[in-house]
Design a protein around this motif. Sequence first.
Motif, PDB file in Angstrom:
ATOM      1  N   ASP A   1      30.506   3.275  28.436  1.00 24.81           N
ATOM      2  CA  ASP A   1      30.354   2.155  28.020  1.00 24.81           C
ATOM      3  C   ASP A   1      31.637   2.006  27.388  1.00 24.81           C
ATOM      4  O   ASP A   1      32.799   2.078  27.049  1.00 24.81           O
ATOM      5  CB  ASP A   1      29.518   2.202  26.752  1.00 24.81           C
ATOM      6  CG  ASP A   1      29.554   0.242  25.858  1.00 24.81           C
ATOM      7  OD1 ASP A   1      29.858  -0.357  26.957  1.00 24.81           O
ATOM      8  OD2 ASP A   1      28.725   0.628  24.707  1.00 24.81           O
TER       9      ASP A   1
ATOM     10  N   GLY B   1      30.602  -2.490  25.397  1.00 26.09           N
ATOM     11  CA  GLY B   1      29.701  -3.124  23.814  1.00 26.09           C
ATOM     12  C   GLY B   1      28.608  -4.019  23.565  1.00 26.09           C
ATOM     13  O   GLY B   1      29.058  -4.535  25.247  1.00 26.09           O
TER      14      GLY B   1
ATOM     15  N   LEU C   1      30.220   6.616  23.761  1.00 23.87           N
ATOM     16  CA  LEU C   1      31.203   4.689  24.374  1.00 23.87           C
ATOM     17  C   LEU C   1      32.525   6.052  24.138  1.00 23.87           C
ATOM     18  O   LEU C   1      31.923   6.056  23.578  1.00 23.87           O
ATOM     19  CB  LEU C   1      30.096   5.266  22.729  1.00 23.87           C
ATOM     20  CG  LEU C   1      28.714   4.036  23.092  1.00 23.87           C
ATOM     21  CD1 LEU C   1      27.835   4.282  24.520  1.00 23.87           C
ATOM     22  CD2 LEU C   1      28.307   3.868  22.062  1.00 23.87           C
TER      23      LEU C   1
ATOM     24  N   ALA D   1      34.691  -0.895  23.403  1.00 25.00           N
ATOM     25  CA  ALA D   1      33.903  -1.858  23.240  1.00 25.00           C
ATOM     26  C   ALA D   1      35.170  -3.609  23.114  1.00 25.00           C
ATOM     27  O   ALA D   1      35.060  -3.964  21.872  1.00 25.00           O
ATOM     28  CB  ALA D   1      33.291  -2.136  21.772  1.00 25.00           C
TER      29      ALA D   1
ATOM     30  N   THR E   1      30.202  -0.436  16.888  1.00 27.22           N
ATOM     31  CA  THR E   1      31.714  -0.692  17.562  1.00 27.22           C
ATOM     32  C   THR E   1      32.388   0.811  16.667  1.00 27.22           C
ATOM     33  O   THR E   1      33.335   1.423  17.078  1.00 27.22           O
ATOM     34  CB  THR E   1      33.030  -1.298  17.040  1.00 27.22           C
ATOM     35  OG1 THR E   1      32.832  -2.270  15.777  1.00 27.22           O
ATOM     36  CG2 THR E   1      32.462  -2.381  17.737  1.00 27.22           C
TER      37      THR E   1
END
Lengths: 330, 330
Positions: free
Chosen positions: A218, A221, A240, A243, B260
Amino acid sequence: MNREIRLVSRPTGMPTLDNFELVETPMPQPGPGQVLVRNLVMSVDPYMRGRMNDVKSYVPPFQVGQALDGGAVGEVVQSQSDQLSPGDLVLHGLGWRDHAVGDAKGFRKVEALPDISAYLGALGMPGLTGYVGLVDIAELREGDTVFVSGAAGAVGSIAGQIAKLRGAARVIGSAGTAAKVDWLVNELGFDAAFNYRDAPVRSQLKSAAPEGIDVYFDNVGGEHLEAAIGALKPFGRAALCGAIADYNSETPSPGPRNMTLIVPKRLSLRGFIVTDHSRRMPDFLAEVAPAIASGHIKFASTFVEGLANAPDALLGLFRGENTGKMVVRL
Amino acid sequence: MNREIRLVSRPTGMPTLDNFELVETPMPQPGPGQVLVRNLVMSVDPYMRGRMNDVKSYVPPFQVGQALDGGAVGEVVQSQSDQLSPGDLVLHGLGWRDHAVGDAKGFRKVEALPDISAYLGALGMPGLTGYVGLVDIAELREGDTVFVSGAAGAVGSIAGQIAKLRGAARVIGSAGTAAKVDWLVNELGFDAAFNYRDAPVRSQLKSAAPEGIDVYFDNVGGEHLEAAIGALKPFGRAALCGAIADYNSETPSPGPRNMTLIVPKRLSLRGFIVTDHSRRMPDFLAEVAPAIASGHIKFASTFVEGLANAPDALLGLFRGENTGKMVVRL
């Protein structure tokens, strides 16, 4: 005279050019053990948006009234150190200025390349980010189906290609223009790609991976993360990395509406920051540098010309203007 | 005659008693290799709500028109197997009925205890859930500050006490009544606890753990998960066990607005299901059973009397009527 870009005010929401100014300063002189470097290329990266806010995070914020900083490659023009000589090409952290001065140990000598911007992208921090995220955080396995958002960016484009190189069964990317989608599939060898502006991410991802995904990388986001949580198979893993969809939000965006799937699907979502993983740089380079040299991994840089345009290059990241690495050529 | 509870319709949102019916059936007769068991106590658990929906998940849905099932402890009354004899106490998966019949291998012989409902809670699946979630999923370390939501439930109460036993510096729990909060602190030895109905979770968690938390054990989801993401320190770990706040939602709830933070704080969120970890049962029992025997770990059961009241006992979980394990005594 030297020139540098300073932060003059902190943005609310999307930054504007008024948040920056180009300032002339006296040419710095290297002291004992120091070098003076003329910058040739400098990096603008999405994480720099966070540094424009006055919040404690994993890197300190930029200071109002002071020059920004970031990755750059330059040429040593004066040296008071026996570590480096004039003419040496060096990678360092004092971008956002024409000339940089500092202790020689802050400058890493690098070899000349046809495109030295590779040190800021595919062979640098963004490349390592893709590697660590896939290999260490998402624990990529052979045969996995992998989805990379922001796949035409500096990190995503390398992440997707490393996935292929390591035996992923299928690699899917999202990007924001038809040209980028074409580049992913026809140049980089992604198995499928889609333009997230064309239709909901969820339905496009479903078409590209009808049986679901094992790994999600990612960079975006928001809607992308929600779609990925929906598409992840049991025991799926998400790395992650960023984002970008939310970096300029003035109010917090609601999170994915399908968070409750994390339990029954036994999903793992892990955030990471590349600077925690710099010990992996040698492994990354041993694997990826030869693949780049042989053309099995490709990269691109989008060049913006001139220090004065560096703020606009940074803003361009949020408008999706880069294919591959966004680089300012000085 | 025998009696069993059947699912007669699937609920939308919060189930009602109309979704169930109590039915008389002929007394089953054990065939060769089978036993007939009279159930003494049976379990109702939050995960059963998911089985009332017609969706594919990690356990198959209950079927309309058929009896529900779930954990129970009973006494063998007839045996056609040399594995078990009348009078044996057995743990098995055929609750929601007065008498159960089946192959002997589906019934595990257990020892008599002052409170046999322990096999459905602290010494059973909920206890193992707390153990696996803390030790394997959240990778609890000595000195951690731990937050457990739904801490007065069957899973949370054991999770919090295992954290203390394993050297957590501080264990904080949330619950939905003042009596439960009192029980957590004054009986179970939690360092702090709060009633999530009194004030926002975020502010109460901040007061209880001003320096943040290292581990979050999530039984609730929703506002609790958002507050925990906000409170987790860098490299914090969340074990996601359930989301009781959302089990009866008719529309998907928005996820945490602070997703986030997962990247800059390098958080890890991992969902898990205890049935994937049954190989850990011996380790769990070796550690926790002596602690229960010696009183270092305490447990409670909330008893509802009679098979006819089992549906209401299940609904009571969502009204927060249980302290510790919710158990139906037959």
